[in-house]
Write a protein that holds these residues in place. Structure first.
Motif, PDB file in Angstrom:
ATOM      1  N   LEU A 129       0.809  -1.206   0.000  1.00 59.01           N
ATOM      2  CA  LEU A 129       0.000   0.000   0.000  1.00 59.01           C
ATOM      3  C   LEU A 129       0.852   1.269   0.000  1.00 59.01           C
ATOM      4  O   LEU A 129       0.382   2.337  -0.383  1.00 59.01           O
ATOM      5  CB  LEU A 129      -0.931   0.002   1.218  1.00 59.01           C
ATOM      6  CG  LEU A 129      -2.034  -1.066   1.209  1.00 59.01           C
ATOM      7  CD1 LEU A 129      -2.721  -1.125   2.563  1.00 59.01           C
ATOM      8  CD2 LEU A 129      -3.049  -0.793   0.111  1.00 59.01           C
ATOM      9  N   ASN A 130       2.097   1.154   0.437  1.00 63.97           N
ATOM     10  CA  ASN A 130       2.952   2.328   0.547  1.00 63.97           C
ATOM     11  C   ASN A 130       4.075   2.355  -0.482  1.00 63.97           C
ATOM     12  O   ASN A 130       4.986   3.167  -0.368  1.00 63.97           O
ATOM     13  CB  ASN A 130       3.566   2.391   1.959  1.00 63.97           C
ATOM     14  CG  ASN A 130       2.525   2.708   3.014  1.00 63.97           C
ATOM     15  OD1 ASN A 130       2.092   3.843   3.165  1.00 63.97           O
ATOM     16  ND2 ASN A 130       2.099   1.683   3.739  1.00 63.97           N
ATOM     17  N   TYR A 131       4.019   1.469  -1.472  1.00 70.45           N
ATOM     18  CA  TYR A 131       5.084   1.403  -2.471  1.00 70.45           C
ATOM     19  C   TYR A 131       4.473   1.468  -3.860  1.00 70.45           C
ATOM     20  O   TYR A 131       3.587   0.682  -4.198  1.00 70.45           O
ATOM     21  CB  TYR A 131       5.886   0.110  -2.305  1.00 70.45           C
ATOM     22  CG  TYR A 131       7.083   0.008  -3.219  1.00 70.45           C
ATOM     23  CD1 TYR A 131       8.303   0.567  -2.872  1.00 70.45           C
ATOM     24  CD2 TYR A 131       6.988  -0.665  -4.436  1.00 70.45           C
ATOM     25  CE1 TYR A 131       9.406   0.469  -3.704  1.00 70.45           C
ATOM     26  CE2 TYR A 131       8.088  -0.776  -5.286  1.00 70.45           C
ATOM     27  CZ  TYR A 131       9.288  -0.207  -4.911  1.00 70.45           C
ATOM     28  OH  TYR A 131      10.386  -0.308  -5.752  1.00 70.45           O
ATOM     29  N   ASN A 132       4.943   2.406  -4.678  1.00 72.76           N
ATOM     30  CA  ASN A 132       4.456   2.556  -6.046  1.00 72.76           C
ATOM     31  C   ASN A 132       5.538   2.061  -6.996  1.00 72.76           C
ATOM     32  O   ASN A 132       6.474   2.789  -7.316  1.00 72.76           O
ATOM     33  CB  ASN A 132       4.123   4.023  -6.339  1.00 72.76           C
ATOM     34  CG  ASN A 132       3.409   4.186  -7.679  1.00 72.76           C
ATOM     35  OD1 ASN A 132       3.681   3.463  -8.631  1.00 72.76           O
ATOM     36  ND2 ASN A 132       2.507   5.154  -7.738  1.00 72.76           N
ATOM     37  N   PRO A 133       5.457   0.808  -7.453  1.00 67.53           N
ATOM     38  CA  PRO A 133       6.526   0.229  -8.267  1.00 67.53           C
ATOM     39  C   PRO A 133       6.727   0.927  -9.606  1.00 67.53           C
ATOM     40  O   PRO A 133       7.855   1.069 -10.070  1.00 67.53           O
ATOM     41  CB  PRO A 133       6.098  -1.222  -8.448  1.00 67.53           C
ATOM     42  CG  PRO A 133       4.624  -1.217  -8.243  1.00 67.53           C
ATOM     43  CD  PRO A 133       4.362  -0.156  -7.228  1.00 67.53           C
ATOM     44  N   VAL A 134       5.634   1.367 -10.235  1.00 65.91           N
ATOM     45  CA  VAL A 134       5.752   2.035 -11.532  1.00 65.91           C
ATOM     46  C   VAL A 134       6.472   3.371 -11.375  1.00 65.91           C
ATOM     47  O   VAL A 134       7.364   3.714 -12.149  1.00 65.91           O
ATOM     48  CB  VAL A 134       4.359   2.251 -12.164  1.00 65.91           C
ATOM     49  CG1 VAL A 134       4.478   3.021 -13.474  1.00 65.91           C
ATOM     50  CG2 VAL A 134       3.674   0.918 -12.402  1.00 65.91           C
ATOM     51  N   GLU A 135       6.112   4.101 -10.343  1.00 67.37           N
ATOM     52  CA  GLU A 135       6.764   5.383 -10.091  1.00 67.37           C
ATOM     53  C   GLU A 135       8.248   5.194  -9.806  1.00 67.37           C
ATOM     54  O   GLU A 135       9.087   5.949 -10.293  1.00 67.37           O
ATOM     55  CB  GLU A 135       6.103   6.086  -8.914  1.00 67.37           C
ATOM     56  CG  GLU A 135       6.712   7.462  -8.600  1.00 67.37           C
ATOM     57  CD  GLU A 135       6.065   8.109  -7.396  1.00 67.37           C
ATOM     58  OE1 GLU A 135       6.605   9.118  -6.915  1.00 67.37           O
ATOM     59  OE2 GLU A 135       5.033   7.598  -6.943  1.00 67.37           O
TER      60      GLU A 135
END
Length: 281
Positions: A129-135
């Motif tokens: 929930l706290n990690y944006n892999p694409v970003e």
């Protein structure tokens, strides 16, 4: 920690489909073959997800095609391992060849390691929930073809705010984001719930097996304590094994040594046997 798990560990019995699902769900990728992770970029980002900020993602090349570019990714991964004091040899020359088995074994190890660091299913869900892999990928120097378009599309739909709660987004954007975000994380919750159910089932089976064998040992102990049998050499030897306190060393040799030293003709000396039993207790 799983940095030195043995080759017969259950980690190495995880199938390629489960590994691919694990990668695709957590990094929002669409890999269909294990060989597609041979460049080392996926491994770098898994470590970045596990230890946010430790991996210099701007140096990771997700579009690496040549062995030279792939080796550069593994050099980054090795530096991360060194920094975290992870004692895991990297067979780079074999991994960059794209051999399915070599890459599968390394990804199996990586999954076990990341799972052990995340500390359980609920912590892992919080991590997602706290990690944006694409970003995180798009902040790197080189990304796979189409990733920049994907990133712009995600930004246009406000997927940088997975639940669509950004105050700058309009009602339509917020609704689109909420649906997309909810769909993605609902899939993650479902996968993690299944994993938790499978683990509980395995634990229940292990407990039943433990209770079964404990019951057998208890029956043997009771039998050896009966008045007719408790003083015969074999019962004494069995109790030597049952009551051995050192879990690291087998008591079988000690019991055998006792049997070899006993003169059956002299067993009538009840006091002698009682002294032997008391000494071992």
């Amino acid at each position: 920690m799983a940095s030195n798990i043995g080759i017969m560990d259950s980690a190495y019995f995880v199938g390629r489909n489960e590994i691919l699902t694990w990668i695709n769900n957590r990094l929002q990728l669409n890999l269909s073959r294990i060989e597609e992770a041979a460049s080392g970029a996926v491994q770098c980002q898994m470590m970045d997800m596990t230890y946010p900020g430790v991996v210099p993602m701007h140096k990771v090349n997700f579009d690496a095609k040549t062995e030279y570019d792939m080796i550069q990714n593994y050099k980054i991964l090795q530096e991360v391992f060194n920094k975290l004091k992870i004692e895991k040899p990297l067979e780079v020359n074999r991994l960059v060849k794209g051999r399915p088995l070599d890459n599968l074994e390394f990804l199996q190890w990586l999954k076990r390691y990341c799972d052990s660091v995340n500390g359980g299913i609920m912590n892992e869900l919080d991590h997602l929930l706290n990690y944006n892999p694409v970003e995180r990928r798009c902040k790197g120097g080189k990304v796979p073809k189409g990733s920049q378009k994907l990133s712009k599309s995600l930004q246009a739909n406000n997927l940088g705010d997975p639940l669509g709660l950004s105050s700058t987004s309009g009602p339509k954007q917020g609704k689109t984001c909420a649906v997309a975000g909810a769909t993605y994380y609902a899939g993650e919750v479902q996968a993690l719930t299944k994993e938790m159910t499978d683990l509980k089932l395995s634990m229940d089976l292990l407990e039943k097996e433990r209770d079964f064998y404990f019951g057998k040992l208890r029956d043997i102990e009771i039998l050896c304590q009966t008045s007719e049998l408790e003083r015969i050499p074999m019962s004494v030897a069995i109790k030597k094994i049952l009551y051995a306190a050192d879990a690291k060393e087998s008591a079988l040799a000690k019991a055998q040594e006792y049997l070899d030293s006993v003169d059956v003709a002299e067993i009538d000396d009840e006091a002698k046997v009682e002294i032997e039993i008391e000494a071992d207790q």
